[in-house]
Scaffold this motif. Structure first.
Motif, PDB file in Angstrom:
ATOM      1  N   UNK A   1      -1.598   2.596   1.074  1.00  0.00           N
ATOM      2  CA  UNK A   1      -1.678   2.965  -0.374  1.00  0.00           C
ATOM      3  C   UNK A   1      -0.271   2.340  -1.181  1.00  0.00           C
ATOM      4  N   UNK A   2      -0.207   1.046  -2.197  1.00  0.00           N
ATOM      5  CA  UNK A   2       0.993   0.483  -1.824  1.00  0.00           C
ATOM      6  C   UNK A   2       1.056   0.753  -4.202  1.00  0.00           C
ATOM      7  N   UNK A   3       1.909   0.318  -4.542  1.00  0.00           N
ATOM      8  CA  UNK A   3       2.327   0.304  -5.862  1.00  0.00           C
ATOM      9  C   UNK A   3       2.985  -1.474  -6.090  1.00  0.00           C
ATOM     10  N   UNK A   4       2.637  -2.251  -6.542  1.00  0.00           N
ATOM     11  CA  UNK A   4       3.402  -3.504  -7.097  1.00  0.00           C
ATOM     12  C   UNK A   4       3.997  -3.538  -8.095  1.00  0.00           C
ATOM     13  N   UNK A   5       3.740  -2.484  -9.074  1.00  0.00           N
ATOM     14  CA  UNK A   5       4.459  -2.964 -10.097  1.00  0.00           C
ATOM     15  C   UNK A   5       6.456  -2.266 -10.095  1.00  0.00           C
ATOM     16  N   UNK A   6       7.292  -3.010 -11.197  1.00  0.00           N
ATOM     17  CA  UNK A   6       8.271  -2.787 -10.728  1.00  0.00           C
ATOM     18  C   UNK A   6       8.542  -1.267 -11.202  1.00  0.00           C
TER      19      UNK A   6
ATOM     20  N   UNK B   1      12.995  -0.577  -1.028  1.00  0.00           N
ATOM     21  CA  UNK B   1      14.950  -0.664  -2.207  1.00  0.00           C
ATOM     22  C   UNK B   1      15.141  -1.298  -3.058  1.00  0.00           C
ATOM     23  N   UNK B   2      15.846  -2.158  -2.346  1.00  0.00           N
ATOM     24  CA  UNK B   2      16.798  -2.943  -2.287  1.00  0.00           C
ATOM     25  C   UNK B   2      16.139  -4.350  -3.276  1.00  0.00           C
ATOM     26  N   UNK B   3      14.625  -4.598  -3.102  1.00  0.00           N
ATOM     27  CA  UNK B   3      14.296  -6.044  -4.151  1.00  0.00           C
ATOM     28  C   UNK B   3      13.611  -4.902  -5.297  1.00  0.00           C
ATOM     29  N   UNK B   4      14.051  -4.061  -4.845  1.00  0.00           N
ATOM     30  CA  UNK B   4      13.635  -3.319  -6.503  1.00  0.00           C
ATOM     31  C   UNK B   4      14.505  -2.744  -7.433  1.00  0.00           C
TER      32      UNK B   4
ATOM     33  N   UNK C   1       8.189 -10.247 -11.223  1.00  0.00           N
ATOM     34  CA  UNK C   1       8.261  -8.693 -10.486  1.00  0.00           C
ATOM     35  C   UNK C   1       6.746  -8.546  -9.844  1.00  0.00           C
ATOM     36  N   UNK C   2       5.986  -8.001  -9.606  1.00  0.00           N
ATOM     37  CA  UNK C   2       4.823  -7.714  -9.836  1.00  0.00           C
ATOM     38  C   UNK C   2       4.114  -9.089  -8.910  1.00  0.00           C
TER      39      UNK C   2
ATOM     40  N   UNK D   1       2.842  -8.557  -4.869  1.00  0.00           N
ATOM     41  CA  UNK D   1       1.814  -8.327  -4.020  1.00  0.00           C
ATOM     42  C   UNK D   1       1.609  -9.241  -2.741  1.00  0.00           C
ATOM     43  N   UNK D   2       2.672 -10.870  -2.677  1.00  0.00           N
ATOM     44  CA  UNK D   2       3.155 -11.257  -1.558  1.00  0.00           C
ATOM     45  C   UNK D   2       3.651 -10.397  -0.907  1.00  0.00           C
ATOM     46  N   UNK D   3       4.561  -9.751  -1.149  1.00  0.00           N
ATOM     47  CA  UNK D   3       4.943  -9.081  -0.113  1.00  0.00           C
ATOM     48  C   UNK D   3       4.051  -7.893   0.580  1.00  0.00           C
ATOM     49  N   UNK D   4       3.363  -7.118   0.055  1.00  0.00           N
ATOM     50  CA  UNK D   4       2.297  -6.570   0.415  1.00  0.00           C
ATOM     51  C   UNK D   4       1.216  -7.133   1.289  1.00  0.00           C
TER      52      UNK D   4
END
Length: 339
Positions: free
Chosen positions: A110-115, A207-210, A241-242, A246-249
């Motif tokens: 499960x992932x969130x992809x929002x800021x 965390x850091x990218x957030x 950011x989203x 998504x690309x990272x996920x």
């Protein structure tokens, strides 16, 4: 639905995105759950929702490892009030049950992809930067640079450029700190992963990218502009950011199977997003438009959700107008709210 979605997906599709025209209709969440169950049967192993990526780490720990409780992750792992929606409760409970007796590599993620933002607020970057600092074991007083968290998180910091700390000297320093920490995190990746785990390293990077994304968002909030340009900048920064998330996920999940993405149509469509503001159209590039351009080919596939019912189920879509923006889709899925 009379046909399976997999019949329409190109073989190379790794990101299958399903949009909803409104967040208030539970029928879209139910349709999403049914679609995800179908896709799992065809090798998809993860889902990404329009909720804060860092908060969603708690949901992922629950569905994969049973950490915490269903009530706890619905309360703390969802933003924008989405944890109160019954389809999300059913999704999380189903994923946990599906994973219970499966080996780790076969478990659904499960992932969130929002800021980590809400409609009119964006929090302080302090806890996100401090998490990465602590993981790296660096002696750095982030709190002294951030100052009072409230000056970042109050509504005025987003709504009034003059009240935003995003253009301050401290914010400039924090952006440099975030960039330096990210460099160290990658430079020391081998030893850090050996000492902890790949999962802990990814958590620190998340965390850091957030935190870095929040600093960009606050910098945008500090730009003095006329209202429509200001809104376009904030919406565009959030979607940028989203898109990065998504690309990272996708990078994390590519070796395990496809990723199913669910959010508002405006975030996922391939054409520019538009929001009518008075007599002006506010236009920006949504996450789907950005991702589709970067991954190319048939890797990204978008289905727009609309209210109603079309005889025969799935059908190719003409561009459809949905508020707040016109939607151009690969396919249109019309959902019967009473079905």
């Amino acid at each position: 639905m009379t046909q399976e979605i997999r019949e329409f997906l190109p073989p190379s599709c790794g990101l299958m995105a399903f949009g909803e025209p409104t967040h208030q209709e539970p029928a879209f969440g139910r349709a999403r759950n049914d679609l995800f169950a179908q896709l799992v049967e065809h090798g998809f192993r993860s889902i990404a929702l329009e909720t804060d990526r860092v908060a969603a780490l708690a949901v992922d720990a629950f569905v994969r490892e049973g950490v915490g409780s269903l009530e706890g992750v619905l309360r703390d792992g969802f933003t924008h009030g989405f944890g109160a929606q019954e389809p999300n409760r059913r999704l999380v409970a189903w994923m946990r049950e599906h994973n219970r007796n499966r080996p780790p590599r076969e478990r659904l993620a499960f992932h969130g992809f929002d800021a980590p933002t809400e409609n009119t607020t964006a929090p302080s970057p302090r806890p996100y930067l401090e998490h990465a600092r602590d993981y790296l074991g660096i002696d750095l007083d982030v709190a002294a640079l951030v100052g009072d968290d409230e000056r970042w998180s109050r509504e005025e910091a987003v709504l009034d450029a003059a009240m935003s700390p995003g253009a301050s000297a401290e914010a400039d320093r924090l952006r440099a700190v975030a960039d330096d920490l990210l460099g160290v995190l990658h430079a020391r990746a081998a030893e850090l992963i050996a000492a902890t785990s790949r999962e802990e390293w990814v958590r620190a990077r998340t965390h850091l990218t957030a935190g870095a994304g929040l600093l960009r968002y606050h910098r945008q909030a500090a730009r003095p502009m006329e209202p429509s340009e200001r809104l376009a900048g904030l919406l565009g920064t959030r979607d940028e950011i989203m898109a990065r998330n998504l690309l990272d996920i996708r990078g994390l999940e590519a070796g395990r199977g496809g990723t199913f993405v669910f959010a508002h149509n405006g975030h996922l469509q391939r054409n520019p997003s538009v929001w009518r503001m008075g007599e002006k159209d506010v236009t920006w590039n949504g996450a789907g438009r950005i991702v589709a351009a970067l991954v190319g080919g048939e890797e990204y596939f978008f289905v727009a959700g609309g209210l109603g019912r079309r005889p025969g189920g799935w059908a190719p879509a003409e561009p459809v107008e949905e508020e707040p923006s016109p939607v151009e889709a690969d396919l249109l899925l019309e959902v019967d709210a009473e079905g």
